[in-house]
Design a protein around this motif. Structure first.
Motif, PDB file in Angstrom:
ATOM      1  N   ASN A   9       1.067  -1.536  -0.280  1.00 54.63           N
ATOM      2  CA  ASN A   9      -0.071   0.316  -0.386  1.00 54.63           C
ATOM      3  C   ASN A   9       0.762   1.415   0.099  1.00 54.63           C
ATOM      4  O   ASN A   9       0.319   2.205  -1.002  1.00 54.63           O
ATOM      5  N   GLU A  10       2.214   0.923   0.623  1.00 54.21           N
ATOM      6  CA  GLU A  10       2.889   2.536   0.594  1.00 54.21           C
ATOM      7  C   GLU A  10       3.493   2.621  -0.648  1.00 54.21           C
ATOM      8  O   GLU A  10       3.688   3.894  -0.945  1.00 54.21           O
ATOM      9  N   ALA A  11       4.237   1.521  -1.465  1.00 58.83           N
ATOM     10  CA  ALA A  11       4.351   1.277  -2.809  1.00 58.83           C
ATOM     11  C   ALA A  11       3.292   1.697  -3.979  1.00 58.83           C
ATOM     12  O   ALA A  11       3.920   2.887  -4.316  1.00 58.83           O
ATOM     13  N   TYR A  12       2.295   1.713  -3.435  1.00 57.20           N
ATOM     14  CA  TYR A  12       1.258   1.780  -4.463  1.00 57.20           C
ATOM     15  C   TYR A  12       0.894   3.555  -3.911  1.00 57.20           C
ATOM     16  O   TYR A  12       0.542   4.869  -5.053  1.00 57.20           O
ATOM     17  N   LYS A  13       0.044   3.865  -2.763  1.00 58.94           N
ATOM     18  CA  LYS A  13       0.757   5.646  -2.751  1.00 58.94           C
ATOM     19  C   LYS A  13       1.374   6.403  -2.906  1.00 58.94           C
ATOM     20  O   LYS A  13       1.213   7.054  -3.774  1.00 58.94           O
ATOM     21  N   GLN A  14       2.881   6.086  -3.345  1.00 57.56           N
ATOM     22  CA  GLN A  14       4.388   6.422  -3.365  1.00 57.56           C
ATOM     23  C   GLN A  14       4.225   6.898  -5.026  1.00 57.56           C
ATOM     24  O   GLN A  14       3.665   7.918  -5.306  1.00 57.56           O
ATOM     25  N   ALA A  15       3.573   5.618  -5.671  1.00 60.31           N
ATOM     26  CA  ALA A  15       3.834   5.493  -7.197  1.00 60.31           C
ATOM     27  C   ALA A  15       2.163   6.520  -7.547  1.00 60.31           C
ATOM     28  O   ALA A  15       2.723   6.933  -8.944  1.00 60.31           O
ATOM     29  N   VAL A  16       1.157   6.197  -7.311  1.00 58.15           N
ATOM     30  CA  VAL A  16       0.617   6.859  -7.704  1.00 58.15           C
ATOM     31  C   VAL A  16       0.968   8.786  -7.198  1.00 58.15           C
ATOM     32  O   VAL A  16       0.243   9.766  -7.847  1.00 58.15           O
ATOM     33  N   LEU A  40      -9.784   5.056  -8.428  1.00 62.35           N
ATOM     34  CA  LEU A  40      -8.747   5.670  -8.605  1.00 62.35           C
ATOM     35  C   LEU A  40      -9.169   6.191 -10.582  1.00 62.35           C
ATOM     36  O   LEU A  40      -9.670   6.817 -11.051  1.00 62.35           O
ATOM     37  N   SER A  41      -9.343   5.025 -10.841  1.00 65.06           N
ATOM     38  CA  SER A  41      -9.879   5.261 -12.162  1.00 65.06           C
ATOM     39  C   SER A  41     -11.047   5.503 -12.690  1.00 65.06           C
ATOM     40  O   SER A  41     -10.544   6.965 -14.181  1.00 65.06           O
ATOM     41  N   ASP A  42     -11.931   5.508 -11.732  1.00 66.91           N
ATOM     42  CA  ASP A  42     -12.733   6.359 -12.249  1.00 66.91           C
ATOM     43  C   ASP A  42     -12.829   7.844 -12.311  1.00 66.91           C
ATOM     44  O   ASP A  42     -13.073   7.843 -12.893  1.00 66.91           O
ATOM     45  N   ALA A  43     -12.187   8.550 -11.058  1.00 71.17           N
ATOM     46  CA  ALA A  43     -11.546   9.424 -10.757  1.00 71.17           C
ATOM     47  C   ALA A  43     -11.039  10.191 -11.490  1.00 71.17           C
ATOM     48  O   ALA A  43     -11.088  11.321 -12.344  1.00 71.17           O
ATOM     49  N   LEU A  44      -9.573   9.433 -12.323  1.00 75.51           N
ATOM     50  CA  LEU A  44      -8.142   9.873 -13.282  1.00 75.51           C
ATOM     51  C   LEU A  44      -9.163  10.117 -14.432  1.00 75.51           C
ATOM     52  O   LEU A  44      -9.622  11.135 -15.750  1.00 75.51           O
ATOM     53  N   GLU A  45     -11.423   8.523 -14.991  1.00 76.73           N
ATOM     54  CA  GLU A  45     -11.389   9.021 -16.565  1.00 76.73           C
ATOM     55  C   GLU A  45     -12.338  10.859 -16.234  1.00 76.73           C
ATOM     56  O   GLU A  45     -12.977  10.803 -17.058  1.00 76.73           O
ATOM     57  N   ALA A  46     -13.085  10.751 -14.801  1.00 76.46           N
ATOM     58  CA  ALA A  46     -13.265  12.430 -14.971  1.00 76.46           C
ATOM     59  C   ALA A  46     -12.776  13.385 -14.773  1.00 76.46           C
ATOM     60  O   ALA A  46     -13.827  14.390 -15.455  1.00 76.46           O
ATOM     61  N   VAL A  55      -1.494   8.685 -17.258  1.00 75.47           N
ATOM     62  CA  VAL A  55      -1.480   8.715 -16.105  1.00 75.47           C
ATOM     63  C   VAL A  55      -1.644   6.719 -15.090  1.00 75.47           C
ATOM     64  O   VAL A  55      -0.416   6.671 -14.361  1.00 75.47           O
ATOM     65  N   GLN A  56      -2.856   6.152 -16.031  1.00 76.67           N
ATOM     66  CA  GLN A  56      -2.024   4.858 -15.391  1.00 76.67           C
ATOM     67  C   GLN A  56      -1.337   4.334 -15.915  1.00 76.67           C
ATOM     68  O   GLN A  56      -0.648   3.058 -14.951  1.00 76.67           O
ATOM     69  N   ARG A  57      -0.621   3.865 -17.005  1.00 78.17           N
ATOM     70  CA  ARG A  57       0.567   3.753 -17.445  1.00 78.17           C
ATOM     71  C   ARG A  57       1.891   3.938 -16.609  1.00 78.17           C
ATOM     72  O   ARG A  57       2.174   3.303 -15.814  1.00 78.17           O
ATOM     73  N   ARG A  58       1.600   5.367 -16.266  1.00 77.78           N
ATOM     74  CA  ARG A  58       2.933   5.924 -15.462  1.00 77.78           C
ATOM     75  C   ARG A  58       2.916   5.034 -14.205  1.00 77.78           C
ATOM     76  O   ARG A  58       3.286   4.158 -13.750  1.00 77.78           O
TER      77      ARG A  58
END
Length: 96
Positions: A9-16, A40-46, A55-58
């Protein structure tokens, strides 16, 4: 929360945070979605519609790099599944 889950979760948070930093400081605080990456995906799409794939690929590249799991070759489809797969692979690797 187990140590493995916390570390993922920490790695995910840092990546995001790092991936979203290109959109500004206010947007980059949306990071508590590790257990439900669809949010997150829905928020990015919106918010950024077609740019969400970039952004998702990054996020995926940064996350897989942080957790030391090899990035799948077809990462442009189903962001949520790729995040959950990364989590499973990370957990499997840490228990070996």
């Amino acid at each position: 929360m187990t140590t493995t889950r916390y570390k993922f979760n920490e790695a995910y948070k840092q990546a995001v945070e790092e991936a979203l930093s290109i959109l500004g400081k206010n947007v980059s605080v949306v990071t508590d979605t590790g257990d439900n990456p669809k949010l997150l995906s829905d928020a990015l799409e919106a918010v950024i519609d077609g740019g969400s794939r970039i952004v998702q690929r990054r996020i995926l590249r940064l996350l897989y790099n942080r957790i030391g799991v090899e990035l799948p070759f077809a990462m442009t489809t189903n962001f949520e599944d790729k995040i959950l797969t990364a989590k499973k692979e990370y957990e499997k690797a840490t228990f070996l």
